[in-house]
Write a protein that holds these residues in place. Structure first.
Motif, PDB file in Angstrom:
ATOM      1  N   VAL A   8       0.835  -1.207   0.000  1.00  0.00           N
ATOM      2  CA  VAL A   8       0.000   0.000   0.000  1.00  0.00           C
ATOM      3  C   VAL A   8       0.866   1.252   0.000  1.00  0.00           C
ATOM      4  O   VAL A   8       0.627   2.190  -0.765  1.00  0.00           O
ATOM      5  CB  VAL A   8      -0.969   0.005   1.205  1.00  0.00           C
ATOM      6  CG1 VAL A   8      -1.635   1.361   1.380  1.00  0.00           C
ATOM      7  CG2 VAL A   8      -2.023  -1.079   1.036  1.00  0.00           C
ATOM      8  N   LEU A   9       1.896   1.260   0.838  1.00  0.00           N
ATOM      9  CA  LEU A   9       2.785   2.426   0.889  1.00  0.00           C
ATOM     10  C   LEU A   9       3.552   2.601  -0.421  1.00  0.00           C
ATOM     11  O   LEU A   9       3.723   3.723  -0.902  1.00  0.00           O
ATOM     12  CB  LEU A   9       3.759   2.300   2.059  1.00  0.00           C
ATOM     13  CG  LEU A   9       3.141   2.486   3.440  1.00  0.00           C
ATOM     14  CD1 LEU A   9       4.181   2.251   4.522  1.00  0.00           C
ATOM     15  CD2 LEU A   9       2.529   3.857   3.590  1.00  0.00           C
ATOM     16  N   LEU A  10       4.000   1.509  -1.011  1.00  0.00           N
ATOM     17  CA  LEU A  10       4.728   1.573  -2.271  1.00  0.00           C
ATOM     18  C   LEU A  10       3.844   2.122  -3.392  1.00  0.00           C
ATOM     19  O   LEU A  10       4.238   3.030  -4.126  1.00  0.00           O
ATOM     20  CB  LEU A  10       5.273   0.196  -2.656  1.00  0.00           C
ATOM     21  CG  LEU A  10       5.995   0.121  -3.997  1.00  0.00           C
ATOM     22  CD1 LEU A  10       7.265   0.957  -3.963  1.00  0.00           C
ATOM     23  CD2 LEU A  10       6.305  -1.313  -4.351  1.00  0.00           C
ATOM     24  N   GLY A  46      -3.167  11.040   1.518  1.00  0.00           N
ATOM     25  CA  GLY A  46      -4.110  10.818   2.615  1.00  0.00           C
ATOM     26  C   GLY A  46      -4.865   9.508   2.476  1.00  0.00           C
ATOM     27  O   GLY A  46      -5.052   8.778   3.455  1.00  0.00           O
ATOM     28  N   VAL A  47      -5.289   9.193   1.268  1.00  0.00           N
ATOM     29  CA  VAL A  47      -5.986   7.929   1.035  1.00  0.00           C
ATOM     30  C   VAL A  47      -5.037   6.756   1.302  1.00  0.00           C
ATOM     31  O   VAL A  47      -5.415   5.767   1.937  1.00  0.00           O
ATOM     32  CB  VAL A  47      -6.552   7.860  -0.403  1.00  0.00           C
ATOM     33  CG1 VAL A  47      -7.032   6.462  -0.739  1.00  0.00           C
ATOM     34  CG2 VAL A  47      -7.688   8.853  -0.563  1.00  0.00           C
ATOM     35  N   GLY A  48      -3.806   6.866   0.837  1.00  0.00           N
ATOM     36  CA  GLY A  48      -2.833   5.800   1.073  1.00  0.00           C
ATOM     37  C   GLY A  48      -2.573   5.579   2.553  1.00  0.00           C
ATOM     38  O   GLY A  48      -2.533   4.441   3.027  1.00  0.00           O
ATOM     39  N   VAL A  49      -2.413   6.651   3.289  1.00  0.00           N
ATOM     40  CA  VAL A  49      -2.171   6.539   4.730  1.00  0.00           C
ATOM     41  C   VAL A  49      -3.394   5.969   5.440  1.00  0.00           C
ATOM     42  O   VAL A  49      -3.277   5.152   6.354  1.00  0.00           O
ATOM     43  CB  VAL A  49      -1.762   7.904   5.327  1.00  0.00           C
ATOM     44  CG1 VAL A  49      -1.754   7.870   6.844  1.00  0.00           C
ATOM     45  CG2 VAL A  49      -0.399   8.314   4.794  1.00  0.00           C
ATOM     46  N   ALA A  50      -4.587   6.359   5.011  1.00  0.00           N
ATOM     47  CA  ALA A  50      -5.808   5.832   5.616  1.00  0.00           C
ATOM     48  C   ALA A  50      -5.925   4.327   5.400  1.00  0.00           C
ATOM     49  O   ALA A  50      -6.271   3.576   6.325  1.00  0.00           O
ATOM     50  CB  ALA A  50      -7.027   6.547   5.051  1.00  0.00           C
ATOM     51  N   VAL A  51      -5.637   3.859   4.193  1.00  0.00           N
ATOM     52  CA  VAL A  51      -5.674   2.422   3.910  1.00  0.00           C
ATOM     53  C   VAL A  51      -4.611   1.709   4.743  1.00  0.00           C
ATOM     54  O   VAL A  51      -4.867   0.659   5.335  1.00  0.00           O
ATOM     55  CB  VAL A  51      -5.471   2.147   2.403  1.00  0.00           C
ATOM     56  CG1 VAL A  51      -5.264   0.667   2.132  1.00  0.00           C
ATOM     57  CG2 VAL A  51      -6.650   2.682   1.605  1.00  0.00           C
TER      58      VAL A  51
END
Length: 117
Positions: A8-10, A46-51
């Motif tokens: 997800v972070l990548l 923000g979406v990436g961090v939320a996931v």
């Protein structure tokens, strides 16, 4: 971190980088367009961090895998797994921990032990 969270972070990082390159290549001149670009980058991040946060379950997690041998002697203590405080609410997981041997009044554990600190 587990593999899903790394992925997800990548993916999030790659998307943010691609958006940044796209915005630079467009060569926008007006300040409101730059602000729009910055907002889009922040939104994707923000979406990436939320996931990423949702996948973590909100709790710390400790794992011990394929650990080595633990030996305790003369009243000592050794662990080849996880030694956690009794009140620690973290999810713990061990697999393929090493041998644990104790002699002379020592204590050794291969697995999980929760104890008062």
């Amino acid at each position: 971190m587990n593999r899903d969270r790394h992925l997800v972070l990548l993916v999030t990082g790659v998307l943010v980088a691609l958006l940044a390159i796209t915005f630079v290549a467009l060569r926008w001149d007006s300040a409101d367009r730059v602000a729009t670009a910055v907002s889009a980058l922040a939104g994707v991040a923000g979406v990436g961090v939320a996931v990423w946060a949702a996948r973590s379950g909100g709790r710390a997690r400790a794992r011990a895998r394929a650990t080595g041998r633990a030996t305790a002697a003369a009243g000592g203590y050794a662990t080849s797994g996880i030694d956690a405080a009794t009140g620690d609410a973290a999810a713990l997981e061990v697999s393929r921990t090493g041998d644990a041997e104790a002699s002379g009044g020592g204590q050794a554990i291969s697995g999980i032990r929760r104890r008062d600190r």
